[in-house]
Motif scaffolding. Sequence first.
Motif, PDB file in Angstrom:
ATOM      1  N   LYS A  51       0.800  -1.226   0.000  1.00  0.00           N
ATOM      2  CA  LYS A  51       0.000   0.000   0.000  1.00  0.00           C
ATOM      3  C   LYS A  51       0.835   1.279   0.000  1.00  0.00           C
ATOM      4  O   LYS A  51       0.310   2.352  -0.216  1.00  0.00           O
ATOM      5  N   ASP A  52       2.133   1.192   0.208  1.00  0.00           N
ATOM      6  CA  ASP A  52       2.964   2.391   0.302  1.00  0.00           C
ATOM      7  C   ASP A  52       3.638   2.768  -1.020  1.00  0.00           C
ATOM      8  O   ASP A  52       4.514   3.617  -1.051  1.00  0.00           O
ATOM      9  N   THR A  53       3.224   2.157  -2.123  1.00  0.00           N
ATOM     10  CA  THR A  53       3.869   2.423  -3.410  1.00  0.00           C
ATOM     11  C   THR A  53       3.271   3.608  -4.157  1.00  0.00           C
ATOM     12  O   THR A  53       3.860   4.081  -5.128  1.00  0.00           O
ATOM     13  N   GLY A  54       2.098   4.065  -3.749  1.00  0.00           N
ATOM     14  CA  GLY A  54       1.409   5.114  -4.491  1.00  0.00           C
ATOM     15  C   GLY A  54       0.505   4.553  -5.584  1.00  0.00           C
ATOM     16  O   GLY A  54      -0.201   5.288  -6.268  1.00  0.00           O
ATOM     17  N   PHE A  55       0.517   3.243  -5.728  1.00  0.00           N
ATOM     18  CA  PHE A  55      -0.329   2.549  -6.699  1.00  0.00           C
ATOM     19  C   PHE A  55      -1.737   2.450  -6.123  1.00  0.00           C
ATOM     20  O   PHE A  55      -1.918   2.046  -4.984  1.00  0.00           O
ATOM     21  N   LEU A  56      -2.747   2.807  -6.914  1.00  0.00           N
ATOM     22  CA  LEU A  56      -4.114   2.841  -6.413  1.00  0.00           C
ATOM     23  C   LEU A  56      -4.986   1.700  -6.924  1.00  0.00           C
ATOM     24  O   LEU A  56      -5.771   1.123  -6.172  1.00  0.00           O
ATOM     25  N   HIS A  57      -4.861   1.368  -8.217  1.00  0.00           N
ATOM     26  CA  HIS A  57      -5.784   0.389  -8.804  1.00  0.00           C
ATOM     27  C   HIS A  57      -5.327   0.070 -10.224  1.00  0.00           C
ATOM     28  O   HIS A  57      -4.613   0.863 -10.840  1.00  0.00           O
ATOM     29  N   TYR A  58      -5.763  -1.075 -10.726  1.00  0.00           N
ATOM     30  CA  TYR A  58      -5.528  -1.388 -12.135  1.00  0.00           C
ATOM     31  C   TYR A  58      -6.705  -2.165 -12.701  1.00  0.00           C
ATOM     32  O   TYR A  58      -7.477  -2.781 -11.968  1.00  0.00           O
ATOM     33  N   GLU A  59      -6.820  -2.124 -14.010  1.00  0.00           N
ATOM     34  CA  GLU A  59      -7.800  -2.916 -14.746  1.00  0.00           C
ATOM     35  C   GLU A  59      -7.142  -3.418 -16.017  1.00  0.00           C
ATOM     36  O   GLU A  59      -6.325  -2.719 -16.613  1.00  0.00           O
ATOM     37  N   TYR A  72      -3.771   3.309 -12.059  1.00  0.00           N
ATOM     38  CA  TYR A  72      -4.014   4.600 -11.416  1.00  0.00           C
ATOM     39  C   TYR A  72      -2.997   4.766 -10.296  1.00  0.00           C
ATOM     40  O   TYR A  72      -2.816   3.857  -9.484  1.00  0.00           O
ATOM     41  N   TRP A  73      -2.339   5.926 -10.256  1.00  0.00           N
ATOM     42  CA  TRP A  73      -1.280   6.216  -9.295  1.00  0.00           C
ATOM     43  C   TRP A  73      -1.561   7.533  -8.584  1.00  0.00           C
ATOM     44  O   TRP A  73      -2.185   8.433  -9.149  1.00  0.00           O
TER      45      TRP A  73
END
Length: 157
Positions: A51-59, A72-73
């Motif tokens: 969770k600390d990578t700045g990565f939010l979501h992917y599709e 999404y970042w």
Amino acid sequence: MTKAKRVSAPNDQDIVIFIVGMKIQQWWNIKAWGPVFSAMPPMLKELSSKKDTGFLHYETGWSGRNIVITQYWENVERLHDYAHGKTHMNAWTRFYKKAADSKGVGFFHETYVVKAGSYESIYVNMNKPRGLAAACSSYATEKHSTMKHRLKNVRAK
């Protein structure tokens, strides 16, 4: 009759949309496209678990021989940090050693830095959040909400 459930992503923060994809040019040449295809799942698994990578979501989308992943970042710095980290650099190096000079696979990425207030979304009757609503904390919109209302900080030209 039940009202349609409308959800929208808040647009009060900057966001980075990173699109990465490949096209299998020669389906029989697995030595060319296999390394590209197999490199992404471990990276997505790592990003989704930390969770600390700045990565939010992917599709992920697949159409014919084209595979596209929309990520999404939080910001471009976090994306850049991951791109220069060990996992991604190892995958990139393997790709170049095995497939970069082959005509069997095409590869691309695009990066969009989107300022707060300059994007909008609407999702109606979706079983679960997707896109920006999954990347950001989604919220239910007002019943008469319009794109103009959701883009109140952006002037139409």
